[in-house]
Design a protein around this motif. Sequence first.
Motif, PDB file in Angstrom:
ATOM      1  N   THR A  63      11.823  11.855  56.539  1.00  0.00           N
ATOM      2  CA  THR A  63      10.659  12.432  55.860  1.00  0.00           C
ATOM      3  C   THR A  63      10.328  13.793  56.463  1.00  0.00           C
ATOM      4  OG1 THR A  63       9.815  10.236  55.408  1.00  0.00           O
ATOM      5  CG2 THR A  63       8.235  12.037  55.249  1.00  0.00           C
TER       6      THR A  63
ATOM      7  N   THR B  16      17.191  10.531  48.427  1.00  0.00           N
ATOM      8  CA  THR B  16      16.460   9.272  48.301  1.00  0.00           C
ATOM      9  C   THR B  16      16.780   8.585  46.972  1.00  0.00           C
ATOM     10  OG1 THR B  16      14.546  10.606  47.676  1.00  0.00           O
ATOM     11  CG2 THR B  16      14.537   9.721  49.887  1.00  0.00           C
TER      12      THR B  16
ATOM     13  N   SER C 206      19.010   1.316  45.655  1.00  0.00           N
ATOM     14  CA  SER C 206      19.344   2.527  46.388  1.00  0.00           C
ATOM     15  C   SER C 206      20.318   2.255  47.532  1.00  0.00           C
ATOM     16  CB  SER C 206      18.043   3.128  46.913  1.00  0.00           C
ATOM     17  OG  SER C 206      18.258   4.274  47.651  1.00  0.00           O
TER      18      SER C 206
ATOM     19  N   ALA D 152      13.190   6.422  58.478  1.00  0.00           N
ATOM     20  CA  ALA D 152      12.379   6.952  57.376  1.00  0.00           C
ATOM     21  C   ALA D 152      11.518   8.113  57.859  1.00  0.00           C
ATOM     22  CB  ALA D 152      11.504   5.847  56.789  1.00  0.00           C
TER      23      ALA D 152
ATOM     24  N   ASN E 237      13.205  16.247  47.597  1.00  0.00           N
ATOM     25  CA  ASN E 237      13.489  16.476  49.014  1.00  0.00           C
ATOM     26  C   ASN E 237      14.270  17.759  49.237  1.00  0.00           C
ATOM     27  OD1 ASN E 237      12.495  13.828  49.447  1.00  0.00           O
ATOM     28  ND2 ASN E 237      14.494  13.033  48.867  1.00  0.00           N
TER      29      ASN E 237
ATOM     30  N   ARG F 268       7.653   6.046  50.458  1.00  0.00           N
ATOM     31  CA  ARG F 268       7.039   6.307  51.762  1.00  0.00           C
ATOM     32  C   ARG F 268       5.631   5.765  51.807  1.00  0.00           C
ATOM     33  NH1 ARG F 268       9.432  12.061  50.745  1.00  0.00           N
ATOM     34  NH2 ARG F 268      11.525  11.648  51.475  1.00  0.00           N
TER      35      ARG F 268
ATOM     36  N   SER G  31      10.465   4.782  43.057  1.00  0.00           N
ATOM     37  CA  SER G  31      11.229   5.665  43.936  1.00  0.00           C
ATOM     38  C   SER G  31      10.334   6.743  44.542  1.00  0.00           C
ATOM     39  CB  SER G  31      12.413   6.292  43.182  1.00  0.00           C
ATOM     40  OG  SER G  31      11.998   7.271  42.268  1.00  0.00           O
TER      41      SER G  31
ATOM     42  N   SER H 236      23.412   4.483  49.222  1.00  0.00           N
ATOM     43  CA  SER H 236      23.420   5.026  50.586  1.00  0.00           C
ATOM     44  C   SER H 236      24.640   4.544  51.348  1.00  0.00           C
ATOM     45  CB  SER H 236      22.156   4.602  51.331  1.00  0.00           C
ATOM     46  OG  SER H 236      21.029   5.080  50.645  1.00  0.00           O
TER      47      SER H 236
ATOM     48  N   LYS I 148      20.372   7.307  56.497  1.00  0.00           N
ATOM     49  CA  LYS I 148      20.224   6.533  55.255  1.00  0.00           C
ATOM     50  C   LYS I 148      21.072   5.257  55.333  1.00  0.00           C
ATOM     51  CE  LYS I 148      18.534   7.226  51.772  1.00  0.00           C
ATOM     52  NZ  LYS I 148      17.250   6.855  51.188  1.00  0.00           N
TER      53      LYS I 148
END
Lengths: 252, 246
Positions: free
Chosen positions: B109, A214, B203, B105, A171, B138, B134, B207, B30
């Motif tokens: 993205t 991410t 994850s 998301a 990213n 998406r 991971s 976050s 996030k």
Amino acid sequence: MDLALKIWRQAGPDTPGEFATYIVREVSEEASFLEMLDQLNEDLNNQGEEPIAFDHDCREGICGMCGVMINGDPHGPQSGTATCQLHMRKFKNGDTITVEPWRASAFPVIKDLVVDRSPFDRIIEAGGFISINTGAAPDANIISVPKEAADSAMNAAACIGCGACVAACPNSAANLFTAAKMQHLNLLPQGQPERWTRAVAMVETMEEYFGSCTNHGECEAACPKNISIDFIAWMNRDYVKAQFKNVAKASQ
Amino acid sequence: MTATKRSPVQTRSGWREWLGGFFTSSVGLKWIMAITGIGLLGYIAAHLFGNLKIFTGTDAAGNYYIDLYSEALWHLGGHLFPEGFLLTVLRVGLAAAFILHIWAAAVLTKRNRVARGSTRYRASRNWAASNYASRTMRFGGVIILLFLLYHLADLTFGWANPEFHHGDVFDNMIASLSRWPVAVLYMVANVALAFHIYHGTWSLFRSLGTANPRYDPFSRGFATVFAAAILVGNLSIPIAILAGWV
């Protein structure tokens, strides 16, 4: 050893680049990767060709200037090592090595393998400092620092700002850099007065240029200083806490 | 040095300014994804727990336990609320969590695309730490969303199930999942879901900023066990129905 090098050549920021292949002969196993590039550049100079531009300075892994993608790995195949400390014994005679600059929107190519990493400076300017009175040197150890905080801050302060984390991130996020530069101050007593403004300022400046995390962990794997992605989690926590702390401070 | 041009990944104006810094920052988005993710994971676990009642058969009166369970959902809260009230509240909350999760998301993205820009690596690159789960968050998320829409049409509203009768949960599930293409679709979607939650469950601690080196092996282990349990549980239903075990 003799090597084939597939190197990214690009004359300037606005010109398209492409890979060019060069052969370097009789490279010593004891040479560093940059010394091998020096050797190639001497050959190119002798042939009257334009040498390959690449960033470098201290060549002992502490300045953060060097750094290229080597066969698809930031700083090459050896973990915890900057490009300057990667030795040619990691490669075999006859290998083809692909060398590419860091890639991210925030890091445009200036020439060949040199990229503009100045967004890192913007992040530091936003909060990667403490404000103190200069003057006579203060007494050593006048401020007590817990051992754990000192150790952890030192781990974060090991960041040399090379940009491998951004280069490695799918990213193009700079969270590892920003977290390291934030947490080495936020963990120490000297960093406390500006802790919460620092957290907001550094994160928001980072986000003007870079993508978001991410949690792949690619940055940690690429980092020549093995800085842990735990610092990113702690940065996230400080950023959330700062929202409340700064509102509370505003009412004082 | 040459001045270089950059397109900003993020600017603070318009709706972003109005909503305030935190909820529009990438770190804040996030955080939203993690909080909504916890809600959705809790829902997935509760949903599986309910669905496993398909294996518990009937009570003395011949009513399927899973039908009684769905009946009980309508009467959540007993006589404290009108029939279906709490269930509707939960459904609205669930839909809100889904929408926020997907919205965050999508925004992230888009930002990441800008940050990566047209500057992809020309040579191939190695993945040193990321895993299949991971890297397909998406893509997997889109599969899960499409499956969810089908799943709602199939077993909640019954539009995609010609033999659907509201309240006959057991019969509806058998009617739907004994068609093998549907059963395969459910299995594929649940594999995608398991990958998604394997990465997501680990994850989210990062976050939220609650990750700690001491607990990292625990959160990794928890994510693995949780994803595996959901996968096995969810796969057992279409497999059992297809094999004629229930």
